[in-house]
Write a protein that holds these residues in place. Structure first.
Motif, PDB file in Angstrom:
ATOM      1  N   ALA A 134      -6.154 -12.370  15.636  1.00 43.54           N
ATOM      2  CA  ALA A 134      -5.055 -12.344  14.756  1.00 43.54           C
ATOM      3  C   ALA A 134      -4.573 -10.803  14.382  1.00 43.54           C
ATOM      4  O   ALA A 134      -3.453 -10.597  14.003  1.00 43.54           O
ATOM      5  CB  ALA A 134      -5.589 -13.046  13.278  1.00 43.54           C
ATOM      6  N   LEU A 135      -5.601 -10.091  14.216  1.00 44.42           N
ATOM      7  CA  LEU A 135      -5.318  -8.558  13.737  1.00 44.42           C
ATOM      8  C   LEU A 135      -4.411  -7.841  15.085  1.00 44.42           C
ATOM      9  O   LEU A 135      -3.546  -7.001  14.592  1.00 44.42           O
ATOM     10  CB  LEU A 135      -6.627  -7.662  13.891  1.00 44.42           C
ATOM     11  CG  LEU A 135      -6.683  -6.312  13.319  1.00 44.42           C
ATOM     12  CD1 LEU A 135      -5.855  -6.029  12.335  1.00 44.42           C
ATOM     13  CD2 LEU A 135      -8.032  -5.546  13.211  1.00 44.42           C
ATOM     14  N   TRP A 167       0.076  -9.840   6.370  1.00 44.24           N
ATOM     15  CA  TRP A 167      -0.661 -10.381   7.658  1.00 44.24           C
ATOM     16  C   TRP A 167      -1.745  -9.249   8.208  1.00 44.24           C
ATOM     17  O   TRP A 167      -2.830  -9.828   8.326  1.00 44.24           O
ATOM     18  CB  TRP A 167       0.291 -10.844   8.550  1.00 44.24           C
ATOM     19  CG  TRP A 167      -0.246 -11.506   9.942  1.00 44.24           C
ATOM     20  CD1 TRP A 167      -1.461 -12.035   9.911  1.00 44.24           C
ATOM     21  CD2 TRP A 167       0.366 -11.939  10.940  1.00 44.24           C
ATOM     22  NE1 TRP A 167      -1.858 -12.678  11.269  1.00 44.24           N
ATOM     23  CE2 TRP A 167      -0.543 -12.417  11.841  1.00 44.24           C
ATOM     24  CE3 TRP A 167       1.611 -11.799  11.654  1.00 44.24           C
ATOM     25  CZ2 TRP A 167      -0.177 -12.781  13.135  1.00 44.24           C
ATOM     26  CZ3 TRP A 167       1.983 -11.788  12.924  1.00 44.24           C
ATOM     27  CH2 TRP A 167       1.036 -12.482  13.749  1.00 44.24           C
ATOM     28  N   SER A 215      -3.000  -6.798   6.653  1.00 43.87           N
ATOM     29  CA  SER A 215      -4.030  -6.602   5.730  1.00 43.87           C
ATOM     30  C   SER A 215      -5.140  -7.694   5.819  1.00 43.87           C
ATOM     31  O   SER A 215      -6.369  -7.313   5.803  1.00 43.87           O
ATOM     32  CB  SER A 215      -3.492  -6.361   4.312  1.00 43.87           C
ATOM     33  OG  SER A 215      -2.564  -5.328   4.226  1.00 43.87           O
ATOM     34  N   MET A 216      -4.576  -8.984   5.756  1.00 39.57           N
ATOM     35  CA  MET A 216      -5.546 -10.168   5.823  1.00 39.57           C
ATOM     36  C   MET A 216      -6.246 -10.115   6.946  1.00 39.57           C
ATOM     37  O   MET A 216      -7.562 -10.389   6.927  1.00 39.57           O
ATOM     38  CB  MET A 216      -4.811 -11.261   5.562  1.00 39.57           C
ATOM     39  CG  MET A 216      -4.183 -11.283   4.034  1.00 39.57           C
ATOM     40  SD  MET A 216      -3.103 -13.008   3.862  1.00 39.57           S
ATOM     41  CE  MET A 216      -4.508 -14.191   4.186  1.00 39.57           C
ATOM     42  N   ALA A 217      -5.809  -9.962   8.142  1.00 31.58           N
ATOM     43  CA  ALA A 217      -6.387  -9.975   9.346  1.00 31.58           C
ATOM     44  C   ALA A 217      -7.354  -8.870   9.501  1.00 31.58           C
ATOM     45  O   ALA A 217      -8.496  -9.052  10.165  1.00 31.58           O
ATOM     46  CB  ALA A 217      -5.244  -9.957  10.568  1.00 31.58           C
ATOM     47  N   TYR A 218      -7.145  -7.545   9.048  1.00 29.79           N
ATOM     48  CA  TYR A 218      -8.161  -6.585   9.071  1.00 29.79           C
ATOM     49  C   TYR A 218      -9.263  -6.971   8.060  1.00 29.79           C
ATOM     50  O   TYR A 218     -10.528  -6.740   8.361  1.00 29.79           O
ATOM     51  CB  TYR A 218      -7.536  -5.586   8.423  1.00 29.79           C
ATOM     52  CG  TYR A 218      -8.253  -4.178   8.549  1.00 29.79           C
ATOM     53  CD1 TYR A 218      -8.988  -3.509   9.749  1.00 29.79           C
ATOM     54  CD2 TYR A 218      -8.696  -3.555   7.128  1.00 29.79           C
ATOM     55  CE1 TYR A 218      -9.649  -2.595   9.450  1.00 29.79           C
ATOM     56  CE2 TYR A 218      -9.605  -2.579   7.148  1.00 29.79           C
ATOM     57  CZ  TYR A 218      -9.878  -1.963   8.037  1.00 29.79           C
ATOM     58  OH  TYR A 218     -10.973  -0.778   8.034  1.00 29.79           O
ATOM     59  N   GLY A 219      -8.938  -7.456   6.846  1.00 30.16           N
ATOM     60  CA  GLY A 219      -9.942  -7.760   6.172  1.00 30.16           C
ATOM     61  C   GLY A 219     -11.121  -8.930   6.967  1.00 30.16           C
ATOM     62  O   GLY A 219     -12.100  -8.957   6.751  1.00 30.16           O
ATOM     63  N   ASP A 220     -10.129  -9.814   7.550  1.00 25.02           N
ATOM     64  CA  ASP A 220     -11.381 -10.839   8.482  1.00 25.02           C
ATOM     65  C   ASP A 220     -11.941 -10.368   9.338  1.00 25.02           C
ATOM     66  O   ASP A 220     -13.066 -10.692   9.838  1.00 25.02           O
ATOM     67  CB  ASP A 220     -10.264 -11.839   8.806  1.00 25.02           C
ATOM     68  CG  ASP A 220      -9.754 -12.852   7.587  1.00 25.02           C
ATOM     69  OD1 ASP A 220     -10.322 -12.951   6.539  1.00 25.02           O
ATOM     70  OD2 ASP A 220      -8.593 -13.357   7.952  1.00 25.02           O
ATOM     71  N   ALA A 221     -11.652  -9.451  10.033  1.00 23.10           N
ATOM     72  CA  ALA A 221     -11.974  -8.763  11.382  1.00 23.10           C
ATOM     73  C   ALA A 221     -13.163  -7.513  11.030  1.00 23.10           C
ATOM     74  O   ALA A 221     -13.724  -7.169  11.850  1.00 23.10           O
ATOM     75  CB  ALA A 221     -10.903  -8.053  12.264  1.00 23.10           C
ATOM     76  N   ARG A 222     -13.186  -7.002   9.720  1.00 25.60           N
ATOM     77  CA  ARG A 222     -13.903  -5.936   9.475  1.00 25.60           C
ATOM     78  C   ARG A 222     -15.421  -6.330   9.633  1.00 25.60           C
ATOM     79  O   ARG A 222     -15.933  -7.448   9.578  1.00 25.60           O
ATOM     80  CB  ARG A 222     -13.930  -5.546   7.821  1.00 25.60           C
ATOM     81  CG  ARG A 222     -12.582  -4.730   7.612  1.00 25.60           C
ATOM     82  CD  ARG A 222     -12.626  -4.455   6.330  1.00 25.60           C
ATOM     83  NE  ARG A 222     -13.407  -3.516   5.971  1.00 25.60           N
ATOM     84  CZ  ARG A 222     -13.595  -2.869   4.682  1.00 25.60           C
ATOM     85  NH1 ARG A 222     -12.690  -3.203   3.594  1.00 25.60           N
ATOM     86  NH2 ARG A 222     -14.218  -2.020   4.409  1.00 25.60           N
TER      87      ARG A 222
END
Length: 228
Positions: free
Chosen positions: A3-4, A50, A52-59
């Motif tokens: 997603a990221l 999108w 920002s949210m994908a980055y948060g999920d992938a951190r």
């Protein structure tokens, strides 16, 4: 992580392959300028959300390619200040490279203040901001996020120059001859001189204030202190 990557590709492509190519003209011809700008703005905001949210999920996922330690994070504080000293005056200075401001080319004194340093202060500020975060974050999600923003900032300047040259012709050529894309290029080659007073001390003070506020709020907003 997928997603990221997809969000990064979407956001960069939206600006470089849609807004920055002949496809923009095709779309404007089909739906007119107003609707195009509205849809483009919505897509840009959606892309940022999108991303920002994908980055948060992938951190925390994927490999770490480098860790330059606390020194890099502390150096990043200075880099962030430099970025904001470009971004804030860049956003508040009339500039023919900005959206709907091509008419400023008709002013005899258009090249002043921040434009003596670079005709793309906002984009270079964004690029420097991304570079500073890359130095402090060598994990794969950060490389994707900040790397894509860095690429967009740098190549966006080239894209805008090409669009303005095509649309404005001799007016643009005269403006470009007095300014530089690369920060301080025109000053170093003797075509301009630095004038902090023209930039505006209030603009510079505002940039420093925003920098200080972001340092204070960073742990609350992003869960990480740049001072650690």
């Amino acid at each position: 992580m997928t997603a990221l990557i997809a969000a990064a590709v979407f956001f960069v492509s939206l600006h470089l392959l849609v807004s920055g190519t002949a496809l923009r003209g095709v779309l404007v011809g089909a739906i007119k300028e107003g609707p195009y700008m509205g849809l483009f703005s919505l897509a840009s905001v959606g892309g940022i959300v999108w991303l920002s949210m994908a980055y948060g999920d992938a951190r925390g996922l994927g490999p770490v390619y480098w860790d330059l330690g606390t020194g890099a994070r502390h150096a990043g504080l200075v880099i962030m200040l430099l970025a904001l000293l470009l971004v804030v005056p860049g956003l508040t200075t009339p500039n023919p490279t900005s959206v709907k401001q091509e008419g400023t080319l008709d002013k005899p004194d258009v090249v002043k203040g921040m434009l003596r340093i670079t005709r793309h202060p906002f984009l270079w500020g964004v690029a420097i901001w991304a570079l500073g975060h890359l130095l402090s974050n060598g994990d794969l999600p950060s490389v994707i996020l900040f790397g894509s923003i860095l690429a967009l900032g740098v190549f966006g300047t080239v894209s805008i120059d090409a669009k303005r040259r095509k649309a404005l012709g001799a007016k643009w050529d005269a403006f470009a001859a007095q300014t530089s894309n690369i920060p301080f290029g025109a000053i170093l080659t003797g075509r301009q001189k630095l004038s902090l007073g023209e930039i505006g001390w209030c603009r510079l003070a505002l940039a420093v204030a925003i920098w200080a506020a972001l340092l204070w709020a960073h742990p609350m907003l992003f869960g990480v202190s740049p001072l650690a």
